[in-house]
Scaffold this motif. Structure first.
Motif, PDB file in Angstrom:
ATOM      1  N   PRO A  70       7.181  10.818  16.790  1.00  0.00           N
ATOM      2  CA  PRO A  70       7.308  12.049  16.108  1.00  0.00           C
ATOM      3  C   PRO A  70       6.160  12.887  16.174  1.00  0.00           C
ATOM      4  O   PRO A  70       5.232  12.722  16.580  1.00  0.00           O
ATOM      5  N   GLU A  71       6.595  14.257  15.993  1.00  0.00           N
ATOM      6  CA  GLU A  71       5.644  15.506  16.068  1.00  0.00           C
ATOM      7  C   GLU A  71       4.607  15.124  15.035  1.00  0.00           C
ATOM      8  O   GLU A  71       5.046  14.982  13.850  1.00  0.00           O
ATOM      9  N   PRO A  72       3.523  15.642  15.256  1.00  0.00           N
ATOM     10  CA  PRO A  72       2.376  16.003  14.294  1.00  0.00           C
ATOM     11  C   PRO A  72       3.072  17.095  13.344  1.00  0.00           C
ATOM     12  O   PRO A  72       3.817  17.955  13.552  1.00  0.00           O
ATOM     13  N   THR A  73       2.581  16.643  11.884  1.00  0.00           N
ATOM     14  CA  THR A  73       2.954  17.573  10.877  1.00  0.00           C
ATOM     15  C   THR A  73       2.240  18.438  10.213  1.00  0.00           C
ATOM     16  O   THR A  73       2.506  19.520   9.713  1.00  0.00           O
ATOM     17  N   ASP A  74       0.869  18.095  10.394  1.00  0.00           N
ATOM     18  CA  ASP A  74      -0.131  18.946   9.707  1.00  0.00           C
ATOM     19  C   ASP A  74      -1.443  18.957  10.704  1.00  0.00           C
ATOM     20  O   ASP A  74      -1.602  18.228  11.422  1.00  0.00           O
ATOM     21  N   ASP A  75      -2.245  20.088  10.546  1.00  0.00           N
ATOM     22  CA  ASP A  75      -3.244  20.112  11.251  1.00  0.00           C
ATOM     23  C   ASP A  75      -4.794  19.922  10.523  1.00  0.00           C
ATOM     24  O   ASP A  75      -5.045  20.570   9.475  1.00  0.00           O
ATOM     25  N   LEU A  76      -5.434  19.156  11.104  1.00  0.00           N
ATOM     26  CA  LEU A  76      -6.574  18.850  10.671  1.00  0.00           C
ATOM     27  C   LEU A  76      -7.474  20.119  11.144  1.00  0.00           C
ATOM     28  O   LEU A  76      -7.457  20.598  12.258  1.00  0.00           O
ATOM     29  N   ALA A  77      -8.739  20.168  10.275  1.00  0.00           N
ATOM     30  CA  ALA A  77      -9.702  21.179  10.404  1.00  0.00           C
ATOM     31  C   ALA A  77     -11.173  20.751  10.140  1.00  0.00           C
ATOM     32  O   ALA A  77     -11.221  19.849   9.283  1.00  0.00           O
ATOM     33  N   HIS A  78     -12.279  21.208  10.804  1.00  0.00           N
ATOM     34  CA  HIS A  78     -13.420  20.911  10.667  1.00  0.00           C
ATOM     35  C   HIS A  78     -14.093  21.204   9.230  1.00  0.00           C
ATOM     36  O   HIS A  78     -13.547  22.406   8.811  1.00  0.00           O
ATOM     37  N   GLY A  79     -14.424  20.202   8.566  1.00  0.00           N
ATOM     38  CA  GLY A  79     -15.036  20.635   7.063  1.00  0.00           C
ATOM     39  C   GLY A  79     -13.963  20.259   5.977  1.00  0.00           C
ATOM     40  O   GLY A  79     -14.211  20.215   4.586  1.00  0.00           O
ATOM     41  N   GLN A  80     -12.662  19.870   6.210  1.00  0.00           N
ATOM     42  CA  GLN A  80     -11.984  19.474   5.355  1.00  0.00           C
ATOM     43  C   GLN A  80     -12.077  18.105   4.969  1.00  0.00           C
ATOM     44  O   GLN A  80     -12.592  17.360   5.475  1.00  0.00           O
ATOM     45  N   PRO A 108       3.041  12.092   6.642  1.00  0.00           N
ATOM     46  CA  PRO A 108       2.864  13.190   7.506  1.00  0.00           C
ATOM     47  C   PRO A 108       1.833  12.650   8.464  1.00  0.00           C
ATOM     48  O   PRO A 108       1.127  11.717   8.231  1.00  0.00           O
ATOM     49  N   ILE A 109       1.764  13.453   9.609  1.00  0.00           N
ATOM     50  CA  ILE A 109       0.946  13.067  10.806  1.00  0.00           C
ATOM     51  C   ILE A 109       0.144  14.283  11.065  1.00  0.00           C
ATOM     52  O   ILE A 109       0.387  15.351  11.200  1.00  0.00           O
ATOM     53  N   TRP A 110      -1.461  13.893  10.977  1.00  0.00           N
ATOM     54  CA  TRP A 110      -2.363  15.025  10.862  1.00  0.00           C
ATOM     55  C   TRP A 110      -2.994  14.753  12.201  1.00  0.00           C
ATOM     56  O   TRP A 110      -3.570  13.615  12.718  1.00  0.00           O
ATOM     57  N   LEU A 111      -3.225  16.004  12.977  1.00  0.00           N
ATOM     58  CA  LEU A 111      -3.749  15.980  14.281  1.00  0.00           C
ATOM     59  C   LEU A 111      -4.554  17.352  14.288  1.00  0.00           C
ATOM     60  O   LEU A 111      -4.117  18.343  13.855  1.00  0.00           O
ATOM     61  N   LEU A 129       0.831  -1.276   0.012  1.00  0.00           N
ATOM     62  CA  LEU A 129      -0.093   0.024   0.224  1.00  0.00           C
ATOM     63  C   LEU A 129       0.801   1.220  -0.179  1.00  0.00           C
ATOM     64  O   LEU A 129       2.122   1.318   0.562  1.00  0.00           O
ATOM     65  N   ASP A 130       0.266   2.340  -0.721  1.00  0.00           N
ATOM     66  CA  ASP A 130       0.884   3.605  -0.717  1.00  0.00           C
ATOM     67  C   ASP A 130       0.579   4.578   0.373  1.00  0.00           C
ATOM     68  O   ASP A 130      -0.565   5.060   0.321  1.00  0.00           O
ATOM     69  N   LEU A 131       1.102   4.575   1.645  1.00  0.00           N
ATOM     70  CA  LEU A 131       0.518   5.099   2.839  1.00  0.00           C
ATOM     71  C   LEU A 131       0.943   6.586   2.617  1.00  0.00           C
ATOM     72  O   LEU A 131       1.644   7.089   2.434  1.00  0.00           O
ATOM     73  N   VAL A 132      -0.299   7.478   2.489  1.00  0.00           N
ATOM     74  CA  VAL A 132      -0.188   8.832   2.469  1.00  0.00           C
ATOM     75  C   VAL A 132      -0.391   9.572   3.705  1.00  0.00           C
ATOM     76  O   VAL A 132       0.216  10.690   3.518  1.00  0.00           O
ATOM     77  N   ALA A 133      -0.751   9.093   4.694  1.00  0.00           N
ATOM     78  CA  ALA A 133      -0.910   9.909   6.061  1.00  0.00           C
ATOM     79  C   ALA A 133      -1.285   8.942   7.278  1.00  0.00           C
ATOM     80  O   ALA A 133      -1.687   7.932   7.033  1.00  0.00           O
ATOM     81  N   VAL A 134      -1.076   9.668   8.268  1.00  0.00           N
ATOM     82  CA  VAL A 134      -1.285   9.210   9.597  1.00  0.00           C
ATOM     83  C   VAL A 134      -2.527  10.172  10.040  1.00  0.00           C
ATOM     84  O   VAL A 134      -2.092  11.366  10.107  1.00  0.00           O
ATOM     85  N   LEU A 135      -3.683   9.503  10.323  1.00  0.00           N
ATOM     86  CA  LEU A 135      -4.756  10.560  10.629  1.00  0.00           C
ATOM     87  C   LEU A 135      -5.079  10.048  12.235  1.00  0.00           C
ATOM     88  O   LEU A 135      -5.301   8.841  12.365  1.00  0.00           O
ATOM     89  N   LEU A 136      -5.214  11.127  13.080  1.00  0.00           N
ATOM     90  CA  LEU A 136      -5.484  11.013  14.458  1.00  0.00           C
ATOM     91  C   LEU A 136      -6.666  11.455  14.726  1.00  0.00           C
ATOM     92  O   LEU A 136      -6.925  12.742  14.661  1.00  0.00           O
ATOM     93  N   THR A 137      -7.485  10.809  15.366  1.00  0.00           N
ATOM     94  CA  THR A 137      -8.757  11.378  15.934  1.00  0.00           C
ATOM     95  C   THR A 137      -8.443  12.272  17.221  1.00  0.00           C
ATOM     96  O   THR A 137      -9.480  13.136  17.294  1.00  0.00           O
ATOM     97  N   ARG A 185      -2.709  19.421  20.245  1.00  0.00           N
ATOM     98  CA  ARG A 185      -1.271  19.197  20.097  1.00  0.00           C
ATOM     99  C   ARG A 185      -0.474  19.139  21.487  1.00  0.00           C
ATOM    100  O   ARG A 185       0.335  18.549  21.527  1.00  0.00           O
ATOM    101  N   SER A 186      -1.117  20.090  22.427  1.00  0.00           N
ATOM    102  CA  SER A 186      -0.393  20.098  23.741  1.00  0.00           C
ATOM    103  C   SER A 186      -0.293  18.701  24.532  1.00  0.00           C
ATOM    104  O   SER A 186       0.459  18.191  25.119  1.00  0.00           O
TER     105      SER A 186
END
Ligand SMILES: [Zn+2]
Ligand SMILES: [Zn+2]
Length: 217
Positions: A105-115, A76-79, A47-55, A84-85
């Motif tokens: 590893p640190e999250p790299t990208d921000d999830l947003a409502h509606g995305q 990329p790690i999305w949260l 599989l071509d893993l494109v992201a880790v998504l965190l609830t 974050r804190s």
């Protein structure tokens, strides 16, 4: 879309591997103690893993992020930023729960409502659903009829709200506005325990039906 559940650890946390069947593009959602199995599947199926998504950033949902990153460097790690804190405080949380957790590893990208998060020909929509955790989100696929709801709602139960940043009334509002607005037939895959549906929880969840006092929802 192909969805697989991986369960592991003392918290029996569910992680999900969601793949676009046409392209093989995939996302790893909440890789906790189950992450080794998830990483094996990513590797063996090519599989071509494109992201880790965190609830959200509770330790049982993030303790395997480093395992996934080990197999797919720089994925990329999305949260959501409101968690974050808590993510950064993982060592203190682990100590409080008396468990050993590897640094992550640190999250790299921000999830947003509606995305809308797209991978291959598939996508999931992000809905902000705080209350169990301040930055909790759920991932919804209207097209495939499922939602990954983390620790917002479970079969017959709801997420705990006694942890730092938790709030009962905020959680009930999230369930009412972000979960119960989904179609009854939609399958809910929670962070712990078996899958259920919106309709089953609307009708049978004691926290959500009025005659048990669940009229807040
Ligand atoms: Zn949690
Ligand atoms: Zn959890």
């Amino acid at each position: 879309m192909r969805l697989r559940t991986f369960t592991g650890g003392g918290f029996a946390e569910n992680g999900y591997l969601v793949a676009c069947e046409q392209s093989g593009a995939a996302v790893a959602v909440d890789p906790g103690a189950c992450a080794e199995g998830m990483a094996d599947a990513i590797r063996s199926e090519g599989l071509d893993l494109v992201a880790v998504l965190l609830t959200h950033a509770h330790l049982d949902h993030i303790e395997g992020v480093h395992v996934i990153r080990g197999g797919v460097p720089n994925v990329p790690i999305w949260l959501h930023p409101a968690d974050r804190s808590m993510y950064a405080a993982l060592p203190e949380y682990a100590a409080a729960f008396g468990v050993d957790v590897a640094p992550q590893p640190e999250p790299t990208d921000d999830l947003a409502h509606g995305q809308r998060f797209t991978f291959g020909d598939s996508s999931v929509d992000v809905r902000f659903a705080p209350g169990h955790a301040p930055g909790h989100v759920i991932f919804v696929s209207e097209e495939d009829g499922f939602a990954l709801v983390g620790d917002v709602v479970f079969l017959g139960s709801i997420g705990r709200t006694d942890l730092p940043g938790g709030d009962f009334y905020t959680l009930m509002r999230s369930i009412r506005e972000q979960v119960l607005t989904l179609p009854d037939a939609m399958v809910l895959h929670p962070g712990h325990g078996p899958a259920t549906t919106v309709g089953d929880e609307r009708r049978g969840n004691p926290f959500l039906i009025p005659h048990y006092g669940g009229d807040l929802a």
